[in-house]
Scaffold this motif. Structure first.
Motif, PDB file in Angstrom:
ATOM      1  N   GLY A 281      48.491  36.472  36.033  1.00  0.00           N
ATOM      2  CA  GLY A 281      49.643  37.096  36.764  1.00  0.00           C
ATOM      3  C   GLY A 281      49.676  38.671  36.665  1.00  0.00           C
ATOM      4  O   GLY A 281      50.889  39.357  36.679  1.00  0.00           O
ATOM      5  N   ARG A 282      48.833  39.314  36.250  1.00  0.00           N
ATOM      6  CA  ARG A 282      48.567  40.895  35.806  1.00  0.00           C
ATOM      7  C   ARG A 282      47.739  41.571  36.828  1.00  0.00           C
ATOM      8  O   ARG A 282      47.240  42.649  36.629  1.00  0.00           O
ATOM      9  CB  ARG A 282      47.981  41.241  34.346  1.00  0.00           C
ATOM     10  N   GLY A 283      47.144  40.733  38.054  1.00  0.00           N
ATOM     11  CA  GLY A 283      46.358  41.516  38.952  1.00  0.00           C
ATOM     12  C   GLY A 283      44.935  41.586  38.511  1.00  0.00           C
ATOM     13  O   GLY A 283      44.061  42.115  39.352  1.00  0.00           O
ATOM     14  N   ILE A 284      44.511  40.840  37.329  1.00  0.00           N
ATOM     15  CA  ILE A 284      43.267  41.074  36.929  1.00  0.00           C
ATOM     16  C   ILE A 284      42.166  40.118  37.858  1.00  0.00           C
ATOM     17  O   ILE A 284      41.028  40.713  38.103  1.00  0.00           O
ATOM     18  CB  ILE A 284      43.162  40.479  35.561  1.00  0.00           C
ATOM     19  N   GLY A 285      42.655  38.849  38.332  1.00  0.00           N
ATOM     20  CA  GLY A 285      41.844  38.079  39.195  1.00  0.00           C
ATOM     21  C   GLY A 285      41.498  38.970  40.491  1.00  0.00           C
ATOM     22  O   GLY A 285      40.210  39.260  41.019  1.00  0.00           O
ATOM     23  N   THR A 286      42.563  39.939  41.057  1.00  0.00           N
ATOM     24  CA  THR A 286      42.140  40.794  42.355  1.00  0.00           C
ATOM     25  C   THR A 286      41.384  41.744  41.830  1.00  0.00           C
ATOM     26  O   THR A 286      40.269  41.950  42.627  1.00  0.00           O
ATOM     27  CB  THR A 286      43.762  41.326  42.648  1.00  0.00           C
ATOM     28  N   LEU A 287      41.420  42.420  41.104  1.00  0.00           N
ATOM     29  CA  LEU A 287      40.374  43.512  40.384  1.00  0.00           C
ATOM     30  C   LEU A 287      38.923  42.857  40.300  1.00  0.00           C
ATOM     31  O   LEU A 287      37.994  43.605  40.889  1.00  0.00           O
ATOM     32  CB  LEU A 287      40.890  44.029  39.251  1.00  0.00           C
ATOM     33  N   LEU A 288      38.997  41.739  39.782  1.00  0.00           N
ATOM     34  CA  LEU A 288      37.677  41.081  39.594  1.00  0.00           C
ATOM     35  C   LEU A 288      36.812  40.672  41.035  1.00  0.00           C
ATOM     36  O   LEU A 288      35.958  41.022  41.207  1.00  0.00           O
ATOM     37  CB  LEU A 288      37.808  39.814  38.903  1.00  0.00           C
ATOM     38  N   TYR A 289      37.953  40.151  41.784  1.00  0.00           N
ATOM     39  CA  TYR A 289      37.198  39.711  43.236  1.00  0.00           C
ATOM     40  C   TYR A 289      36.963  41.170  43.791  1.00  0.00           C
ATOM     41  O   TYR A 289      35.762  41.157  44.645  1.00  0.00           O
ATOM     42  CB  TYR A 289      38.184  38.893  43.976  1.00  0.00           C
ATOM     43  N   GLU A 290      37.903  42.205  43.656  1.00  0.00           N
ATOM     44  CA  GLU A 290      37.250  43.426  44.698  1.00  0.00           C
ATOM     45  C   GLU A 290      35.882  43.923  44.192  1.00  0.00           C
ATOM     46  O   GLU A 290      35.121  44.200  44.831  1.00  0.00           O
ATOM     47  CB  GLU A 290      38.449  44.396  44.307  1.00  0.00           C
ATOM     48  N   ALA A 291      35.771  43.913  42.677  1.00  0.00           N
ATOM     49  CA  ALA A 291      34.662  44.316  42.466  1.00  0.00           C
ATOM     50  C   ALA A 291      33.402  43.577  42.749  1.00  0.00           C
ATOM     51  O   ALA A 291      32.303  43.790  43.080  1.00  0.00           O
ATOM     52  CB  ALA A 291      34.520  44.553  40.767  1.00  0.00           C
ATOM     53  N   LEU A 292      33.698  42.234  42.765  1.00  0.00           N
ATOM     54  CA  LEU A 292      32.476  41.224  42.901  1.00  0.00           C
ATOM     55  C   LEU A 292      32.218  41.380  44.644  1.00  0.00           C
ATOM     56  O   LEU A 292      31.121  41.491  44.917  1.00  0.00           O
ATOM     57  CB  LEU A 292      32.955  39.546  42.596  1.00  0.00           C
ATOM     58  N   PHE A 293      33.089  41.286  45.290  1.00  0.00           N
ATOM     59  CA  PHE A 293      32.858  41.554  46.615  1.00  0.00           C
ATOM     60  C   PHE A 293      32.072  42.797  47.208  1.00  0.00           C
ATOM     61  O   PHE A 293      31.396  42.877  48.089  1.00  0.00           O
ATOM     62  CB  PHE A 293      33.969  41.102  47.505  1.00  0.00           C
ATOM     63  N   ALA A 294      32.563  43.868  46.463  1.00  0.00           N
ATOM     64  CA  ALA A 294      32.010  45.161  46.539  1.00  0.00           C
ATOM     65  C   ALA A 294      30.412  45.085  46.334  1.00  0.00           C
ATOM     66  O   ALA A 294      29.667  45.593  46.919  1.00  0.00           O
ATOM     67  CB  ALA A 294      32.684  46.392  45.764  1.00  0.00           C
ATOM     68  N   ALA A 295      30.038  44.494  45.003  1.00  0.00           N
ATOM     69  CA  ALA A 295      28.798  44.284  44.672  1.00  0.00           C
ATOM     70  C   ALA A 295      28.027  43.369  45.544  1.00  0.00           C
ATOM     71  O   ALA A 295      26.811  43.703  45.802  1.00  0.00           O
ATOM     72  CB  ALA A 295      28.848  43.383  43.292  1.00  0.00           C
ATOM     73  N   LEU A 296      28.594  42.583  46.184  1.00  0.00           N
ATOM     74  CA  LEU A 296      27.898  41.465  47.160  1.00  0.00           C
ATOM     75  C   LEU A 296      27.752  42.105  48.523  1.00  0.00           C
ATOM     76  O   LEU A 296      26.990  41.731  49.434  1.00  0.00           O
ATOM     77  CB  LEU A 296      28.610  40.347  47.364  1.00  0.00           C
ATOM     78  N   ALA A 297      28.265  43.316  48.852  1.00  0.00           N
ATOM     79  CA  ALA A 297      28.326  43.930  50.044  1.00  0.00           C
ATOM     80  C   ALA A 297      26.803  44.391  50.795  1.00  0.00           C
ATOM     81  O   ALA A 297      26.713  44.144  51.886  1.00  0.00           O
ATOM     82  CB  ALA A 297      29.314  45.151  50.131  1.00  0.00           C
ATOM     83  N   GLY A 298      26.038  44.787  49.787  1.00  0.00           N
ATOM     84  CA  GLY A 298      24.792  45.009  50.234  1.00  0.00           C
ATOM     85  C   GLY A 298      23.807  43.852  50.273  1.00  0.00           C
ATOM     86  O   GLY A 298      22.458  44.074  50.479  1.00  0.00           O
ATOM     87  N   GLU A 299      24.203  42.906  49.912  1.00  0.00           N
ATOM     88  CA  GLU A 299      23.267  41.548  49.572  1.00  0.00           C
ATOM     89  C   GLU A 299      23.129  40.753  50.733  1.00  0.00           C
ATOM     90  O   GLU A 299      23.971  40.836  51.704  1.00  0.00           O
ATOM     91  CB  GLU A 299      23.746  40.638  48.466  1.00  0.00           C
ATOM     92  N   ASP A 300      22.109  39.833  50.786  1.00  0.00           N
ATOM     93  CA  ASP A 300      21.823  38.976  52.166  1.00  0.00           C
ATOM     94  C   ASP A 300      22.762  37.627  51.835  1.00  0.00           C
ATOM     95  O   ASP A 300      22.161  36.744  51.556  1.00  0.00           O
ATOM     96  CB  ASP A 300      20.377  38.686  52.459  1.00  0.00           C
ATOM     97  N   VAL A 301      23.879  38.013  51.964  1.00  0.00           N
ATOM     98  CA  VAL A 301      25.074  36.834  51.705  1.00  0.00           C
ATOM     99  C   VAL A 301      25.817  36.739  52.646  1.00  0.00           C
ATOM    100  O   VAL A 301      26.464  37.562  53.504  1.00  0.00           O
ATOM    101  CB  VAL A 301      25.875  37.005  50.308  1.00  0.00           C
ATOM    102  N   HIS A 302      25.788  35.327  53.438  1.00  0.00           N
ATOM    103  CA  HIS A 302      26.483  35.233  54.826  1.00  0.00           C
ATOM    104  C   HIS A 302      27.932  34.600  54.562  1.00  0.00           C
ATOM    105  O   HIS A 302      28.789  35.146  55.269  1.00  0.00           O
ATOM    106  CB  HIS A 302      25.790  34.343  55.670  1.00  0.00           C
ATOM    107  N   ARG A 303      28.112  33.865  53.740  1.00  0.00           N
ATOM    108  CA  ARG A 303      29.358  33.103  53.458  1.00  0.00           C
ATOM    109  C   ARG A 303      29.723  32.917  52.002  1.00  0.00           C
ATOM    110  O   ARG A 303      28.521  32.797  51.088  1.00  0.00           O
ATOM    111  CB  ARG A 303      29.384  31.783  53.992  1.00  0.00           C
ATOM    112  N   ALA A 304      30.946  33.044  51.625  1.00  0.00           N
ATOM    113  CA  ALA A 304      31.222  32.657  50.193  1.00  0.00           C
ATOM    114  C   ALA A 304      32.249  31.579  50.160  1.00  0.00           C
ATOM    115  O   ALA A 304      33.038  31.350  51.088  1.00  0.00           O
ATOM    116  CB  ALA A 304      31.950  33.731  49.642  1.00  0.00           C
ATOM    117  N   TYR A 305      32.065  30.376  49.291  1.00  0.00           N
ATOM    118  CA  TYR A 305      32.792  29.337  49.114  1.00  0.00           C
ATOM    119  C   TYR A 305      33.482  29.334  47.901  1.00  0.00           C
ATOM    120  O   TYR A 305      33.019  29.603  46.736  1.00  0.00           O
ATOM    121  CB  TYR A 305      32.159  28.103  49.594  1.00  0.00           C
TER     122      TYR A 305
END
Length: 172
Positions: free
Chosen positions: A103-127
């Motif tokens: 409830g502190r927004g930490i999950g949001t921060l983690l996903y923002e960083a994770l998706f930014a890290a994946l942006a340059g990778e050969d990944v098409h879909r996340a499940y």
């Protein structure tokens, strides 16, 4: 009186995080149906999991820490979706927070960083598989553009009952 808000930093996970990450995960093993693991792990048993998430490539581990104390508040991963080669451009993502970090927004921060890290990778879909009910997780995934694709009914048995898992996908 308002509680002092601590600053949270997100960085790639490292081997010295293993004890804290294992403790967070074991909370969910013992107390919740969120993971279908039913026996707690030692840090050594989780070492191969941590090492399967290097600092580059499609399989990442991002860790949220307190800026001052470096205490770990949670983590997010992108992992192998299925082992067959044709699935290589798909990842399964997940986030786990320390019990006092929700409830502190930490999950949001983690996903923002994770998706930014994946942006340059050969990944098409996340499940993402979300054990039901879990409205907080559903809201988090929908906020990041995941769309509901279906539910596996009574797919896992834990704590003497069966649990449904709703599946979500996101184009990357």
């Amino acid at each position: 009186m308002m509680a002092e808000r601590t600053e949270v930093q997100v960085r790639p996970g490292i081997e010295s995080d293993l004890d804290a990450l294992t403790a967070i995960y074991n909370h969910y093993v013992r107390e919740t149906p969120i993971t279908f693991d039913t026996a707690v792990f030692t840090a050594e048993e989780r070492r191969s999991w941590l090492l399967s998430h290097p600092e580059d490539g499609p399989h990442r581990l991002m860790v949220a820490t307190d800026a001052d104390s470096q205490a770990i508040h949670g983590y997010a991963t992108s992992s192998t979706f299925r082992v067959k080669p044709a699935y290589a451009t798909s990842v399964e993502i997940t986030v786990y927070l320390a019990p006092d970090a929700a409830g502190r927004g930490i999950g949001t921060l983690l996903y923002e960083a994770l998706f930014a890290a994946l942006a340059g990778e050969d990944v098409h879909r996340a499940y993402a598989g979300v054990t039901q009910p879990n409205e907080a997780s559903v809201r988090l995934h929908e906020r990041f553009g995941f769309r509901y694709v279906g539910t596996y009914r009574e797919v896992g048995r834990k704590f003497g009952r069966y649990w449904d898992v709703a599946w979500y996908e996101k184009e990357l």
